[in-house]
Design an enzyme around this catalytic site. Structure first.
Site, short mmCIF file in Angstrom:
data_model
loop_
_atom_site.label_atom_id
_atom_site.label_comp_id
_atom_site.label_asym_id
_atom_site.label_seq_id
_atom_site.Cartn_x
_atom_site.Cartn_y
_atom_site.Cartn_z
N CYS A 144 -15.27 6.71 10.14
CA CYS A 144 -13.47 7.75 10.21
C CYS A 144 -13.68 9.39 11.17
O CYS A 144 -13.29 9.97 11.71
CB CYS A 144 -13.07 8.02 9.28
SG CYS A 144 -13.43 8.58 7.36
N LYS B 226 -9.10 -3.12 -4.57
CA LYS B 226 -9.38 -4.13 -3.84
C LYS B 226 -10.31 -3.68 -2.11
O LYS B 226 -9.54 -3.28 -1.27
CB LYS B 226 -8.08 -4.27 -3.05
CG LYS B 226 -7.58 -5.62 -2.28
CD LYS B 226 -8.40 -6.09 -1.02
CE LYS B 226 -7.50 -5.70 0.29
NZ LYS B 226 -8.84 -6.15 1.64
N GLU C 52 -8.66 5.73 18.32
CA GLU C 52 -9.82 5.38 18.00
C GLU C 52 -10.69 3.94 17.79
O GLU C 52 -10.07 2.94 17.66
CB GLU C 52 -9.58 4.94 16.39
CG GLU C 52 -10.97 5.51 15.32
CD GLU C 52 -10.52 5.75 13.87
OE1 GLU C 52 -9.58 5.36 13.62
OE2 GLU C 52 -10.96 6.36 13.41
N GLU D 130 -6.49 8.35 3.55
CA GLU D 130 -8.14 8.62 4.56
C GLU D 130 -7.52 7.52 5.57
O GLU D 130 -8.59 6.73 5.41
CB GLU D 130 -9.09 8.39 3.39
CG GLU D 130 -8.91 9.30 2.46
CD GLU D 130 -9.17 11.01 2.71
OE1 GLU D 130 -9.62 11.45 3.53
OE2 GLU D 130 -9.12 11.76 1.52
P1 NDP Z 1 -7.58 -2.19 7.93
O1 NDP Z 1 -7.36 -0.38 7.93
O2 NDP Z 1 -5.85 -3.08 8.46
O3 NDP Z 1 -8.03 -2.03 6.96
C1 NDP Z 1 -8.06 -0.98 5.36
C2 NDP Z 1 -7.50 -2.07 4.05
O4 NDP Z 1 -7.05 -2.38 4.35
C3 NDP Z 1 -8.83 -3.28 4.02
O5 NDP Z 1 -8.57 -3.76 2.72
C4 NDP Z 1 -7.49 -4.31 4.72
O6 NDP Z 1 -7.58 -5.50 3.73
C5 NDP Z 1 -5.63 -3.92 3.32
N1 NDP Z 1 -4.91 -3.71 4.01
C6 NDP Z 1 -4.23 -4.52 5.23
N2 NDP Z 1 -2.88 -4.54 5.82
C7 NDP Z 1 -2.39 -4.05 4.56
C8 NDP Z 1 -1.67 -3.55 4.05
N3 NDP Z 1 -0.51 -4.38 4.60
N4 NDP Z 1 -1.47 -2.73 2.89
C9 NDP Z 1 -1.81 -3.13 2.16
N5 NDP Z 1 -3.55 -2.90 2.39
C10 NDP Z 1 -3.26 -3.82 3.99
O7 NDP Z 1 -8.48 -1.98 9.08
P2 NDP Z 1 -9.05 -2.69 9.90
O8 NDP Z 1 -10.60 -3.76 8.97
O9 NDP Z 1 -8.46 -3.81 10.72
O10 NDP Z 1 -10.01 -1.86 10.90
C11 NDP Z 1 -9.08 -1.48 12.15
C12 NDP Z 1 -8.97 -0.52 12.41
O11 NDP Z 1 -9.13 0.76 11.69
C13 NDP Z 1 -10.47 -0.47 12.88
O12 NDP Z 1 -10.61 -0.49 14.09
C14 NDP Z 1 -10.80 1.19 12.89
O13 NDP Z 1 -10.65 1.86 14.03
C15 NDP Z 1 -9.73 1.73 11.35
N6 NDP Z 1 -10.66 2.37 10.56
C16 NDP Z 1 -10.57 3.51 9.98
C17 NDP Z 1 -12.14 2.61 9.16
C18 NDP Z 1 -11.73 4.80 7.92
O14 NDP Z 1 -12.67 5.32 7.73
N7 NDP Z 1 -11.10 5.85 7.81
C19 NDP Z 1 -12.40 2.13 7.86
C20 NDP Z 1 -11.86 0.99 8.22
C21 NDP Z 1 -11.12 0.97 9.26
P3 NDP Z 1 -7.57 -6.78 4.62
O15 NDP Z 1 -9.91 -6.79 4.76
O16 NDP Z 1 -7.66 -7.57 3.74
O17 NDP Z 1 -6.80 -7.07 5.78
#
Ligand code: NDP
Length: 505
Positions: free
Chosen positions: A297, A189, A398, A263
Site C-alpha cells: 500500500c 479473516k 492504485e 488501512e
Molecule cells: P480486497 O480489498 O478486496 O481484499 C482484502 C480483504 O478484504 C480480503 O480478506 C477479502 O476477502 C476481504 N473482503 C473482500 N470483500 C469484502 C467485503 N465485502 N466485506 C468484508 N471483507 C471483504 O483486495 P483484493 O485482494 O481484491 O485486491 C484488490 C486491490 O486491492 C489490489 O489490486 C490493491 O490495489 C488493493 N490492495 C491493497 C492492500 C493494502 O495493503 N492497502 C492490500 C491488498 C490489496 P477475500 O480474499 O475472501 O475476498
C-alpha cells in the site's frame, strides 16, 4: 474463487496441505465441509487448502469471542495479559522461518522480506505486551465538586480483522497485538489467497495458552469477510485492503455501529529535488516501487522528479530495473518474486496497456519476462512509464504492481501541488539536501507518513495510517493501542445529598 472450491471428499490431490480453522480453542473444518485451494504464484500450482467458512462458522467464531470477553480473559489483569502476549512473542521466534516460508509460498513475496517481517513480529508483540499494564484512565476535576470523577479505559470488545494477501502476519500483528493488550477478543479473516500462515500462527496462540475464544481464525473466499463484518456481535472492524472494499466494510459496520480502522490504498509520490543525492534517491525509488513486486500500500508509485534531473534519474532507473533478479521467491538471492495471483497479474498488465494508450512511454519492462524458468509463475517485469501526466489513470489509480509512473515538475510549489493531487494520502518521500525545504515540503504534503531522504521504513512504535481515502485511524504506537480501547466516565457522588431531579447536573 468458486472454481477453487471443492468438497473435502473430492479433494483431487491428497498432497495439498490442509489446515483447519481455529474457533473457540478448537481446530475445525467448515460446517459445510467445503474447502478452497490456494495457489503458489511461483508455479501456478495449488499447494494448500483451507476451510470455506460460511455465515454459521463466522457466527460461531464471533460468539466464542464474545463468551471469552466475559470469561477468564475478561477477568485477567492487564499484567497477566501481558505475560501471555510475551509468551506468544517468544514462541514466534523459533517458528519465524517456517512462517516466512509458508507465507512466501502463498503470496510469492521474496523470502528475504518475509523472513525480515517474521523476525520483527516478536518485537511488535513485546511492545504491546509491555503496554498492556500501562493503560491508564484519568481523574478529572469536574465542576461538580461534590463528585469524584474518573475514567477507565476498557476494551472495545470483539474485534474482527479482515486482512489482505500482501503481508498477512505482519499486518495481523499491528492489529492483534494491541487488541490483546487492550483486552479485546479477536476473529481474524485472512485473504482467500493467503490463509495458511494465519492458520499456522494460530497454533502458537494455542500453545501460548490464551483462553479459548480469545483468538479465532475463519477462512473463506469471497463472502466470508462480508459475513464477518455484518455480524452484529462484532464491536470493531479493522481492515487492510483496497479502498473499494474498505468502503463496503465501513458501510457494513455502520449497520450495527461497529467502529472501524481502515488501512487502505495509496498512490504515494517519491519527490526528487535537483539538490538531492541522486544515487540515494534512485535507490529509494527502486525500494518504493519494486520491493515486494510493488504490491504494497505504501508503494512509491508516482516518481515526481524535477525536470532538470529527469533524464539522469530515469537513465539510472532504466539501467537498474532490468537487473533486478526475478526468480523463486524462496531463494534468498531473489529480489523480486511473482505477482501474488493471476487476476492481479492481469490488473498490472491492464494498467500498463492503459498507460500507453493514455500517452505514456514504456522506458523498460512492460511485459512478462521471456525467461522460460519464470514461465509458470505470475511474473511481470519491473516497469517504468515516462511522460505520465498526473491526470492519467496510471497516476491516479492504485496498480499494486511493479509499475512506476514518472512525472516531472518545475518548482517546489508544483511538486507539492502534484503530490497532493490524489484522492489518497498514505505516504510520500522528499529527496533533498536542503533541510528547510525538506521539512517545509513534508509539512505541506497530505499523507500519514513522510520520509525525508528515505523510503519504506516502518516501526511498531511509530503511528501509521492514511489521510484522505487511504484510511481512517492509526495503527502501531500508543495510538494503535487507543484504537482498541473505549473510555468510560464514572461519577461518584460524595455527599449523599439529594439533587433536583429535573435539572441536568
Ligand atoms: P480486497 O480489498 O478486496 O481484499 C482484502 C480483504 O478484504 C480480503 O480478506 C477479502 O476477502 C476481504 N473482503 C473482500 N470483500 C469484502 C467485503 N465485502 N466485506 C468484508 N471483507 C471483504 O483486495 P483484493 O485482494 O481484491 O485486491 C484488490 C486491490 O486491492 C489490489 O489490486 C490493491 O490495489 C488493493 N490492495 C491493497 C492492500 C493494502 O495493503 N492497502 C492490500 C491488498 C490489496 P477475500 O480474499 O475472501 O475476498
Amino acid at each position: 474463487m468458486t472454481e477453487n472450491v471443492v468438497a473435502i471428499a473430492d479433494r483431487r490431490n491428497s498432497e495439498l496441505q490442509h489446515r483447519k480453522m481455529y474457533i473457540d480453542g478448537n481446530w475445525v473444518d467448515a460446517i459445510s465441509g467445503e474447502v478452497f485451494e490456494t495457489i503458489n504464484p511461483y508455479n501456478g500450482q495449488a499447494w494448500a487448502t483451507a476451510p470455506l467458512a460460511g455465515p454459521a462458522d463466522v457466527k460461531k467464531a464471533v460468539d466464542a469471542a464474545r463468551r471469552a470477553l466475559s470469561g477468564p480473559w475478561g477477568s485477567m489483569s492487564a499484567a497477566q495479559r501481558g505475560v501471555l502476549i510475551r509468551r506468544l512473542a517468544a514462541l514466534i521466534e523459533p517458528h519465524a522461518d517456517e512462517l516466512a516460508r509458508i507465507e512466501t509460498t502463498d503470496n510469492g513475496k521474496v523470502i528475504r522480506e518475509t523472513r525480515g517481517q517474521m523476525a520483527g513480529l516478536p518485537a511488535t508483540y513485546e511492545f504491546f505486551a509491555g503496554a498492556a499494564d500501562k493503560i491508564f484512565g484519568d481523574t478529572i476535576s469536574a465542576p461538580q465538586t461534590n463528585f469524584f470523577t474518573y475514567t477507565r479505559r476498557e476494551p472495545i470488545g470483539v474485534v474482527a480483522a479482515i486482512l489482505p494477501w500482501n503481508s498477512p502476519l505482519f499486518l495481523l500483528a499491528s492489529k492483534l497485538a494491541p487488541a490483546l493488550a487492550a483486552g479485546c477478543t479477536f476473529v481474524a479473516k485472512p485473504a482467500e489467497q493467503t490463509p495458511s500462515s494465519t492458520l499456522e500462527f494460530a497454533k502458537l496462540i494455542d500453545e501460548a495458552g490464551f483462553p479459548p475464544g480469545v483468538f479465532n481464525v475463519v477462512t473463506g473466499a469471497g463472502d466470508t469477510g462480508a459475513a464477518l463484518t455484518a455480524e452484529p456481535g462484532v464491536d470493531k472492524v479493522t481492515f487492510t485492503g483496497s479502498t473499494a472494499t474498505g468502503i463496503a466494510v465501513m458501510k457494513s459496520a455502520a449497520d450495527h455501529i461497529a467502529e472501524v480502522t481502515l488501512e487502505l490504498g495509496g498512490k504515494s509520490p517519491n519527490i526528487i529535488f535537483p539538490d538531492a543525492d541522486i544515487d540515494a534517491a534512485v535507490n529509494g525509488v527502486m525500494a518504493g516501487i519494486f520491493a515486494a513486486t510493488g504490491q504494497t500500500c505504501i508503494a512509491g508509485s508516482r516518481l515526481l522528479v524535477h525536470e532538470s534531473i529527469r533524464d539522469a534519474v530515469v537513465e539510472r532507473l532504466a539501467q537498474r530495473a532490468p537487473q533486478i533478479k526475478m526468480g523463486d521467491p524462496l531463494d534468498i538471492e531473489t529480489e523480486m518474486g511473482p505477482i501474488a495471483f493471476a487476476e492481479q497479474l492481469e490488473k498490472v498488465r491492464f494498467y500498463v496497456d492503459l498507460g500507453v494508450s493514455e500517452g505514456a512511454t514504456v522506458v523498460c519492462g512492460g511485459e512478462r519476462p521471456q525467461d522460460t524458468d519464470l514461465a509458470d509463475g505470475y511474473f511481470f517485469q519491473p516497469t517504468i512509464l515516462s511522460g505520465v501526466d498526473n491526470s492519467m489513470r496510471v497516476a491516479r489509480e492504485e496498480i499494486f504492481g511493479p509499475v512506476l509512473s514518472v512525472i516531472t515538475f518545475t518548482s517546489e510549489e508544483e511538486a507539492v501541488q502534484i503530490g497532493n493531487d490524489t484522492t489518497y494520502g498514505l505516504a510520500a518521500a522528499v529527496w533533498t539536501k536542503d533541510v528547510q525545504r525538506a521539512h517545509r515540503v513534508a509539512h505541506r504534503l497530505n499523507a500519514g507518513t513522510i520520509w525525508i531522504n528515505s523510503y519504506r521504513v516502518l516501526a511498531n512504535n511509530v503511528p501509521y495510517g492514511g489521510f484522505g481515502q487511504s484510511g481512517i485511524g492509526r495503527e502501531n504506537g500508543i495510538e494503535g493501542l487507543d484504537a482498541y480501547l473505549q473510555t468510560k466516565s464514572i461519577w461518584v457522588e460524595l455527599t449523599g445529598e439529594s439533587r433536583d431531579p429535573f435539572k441536568l447536573g
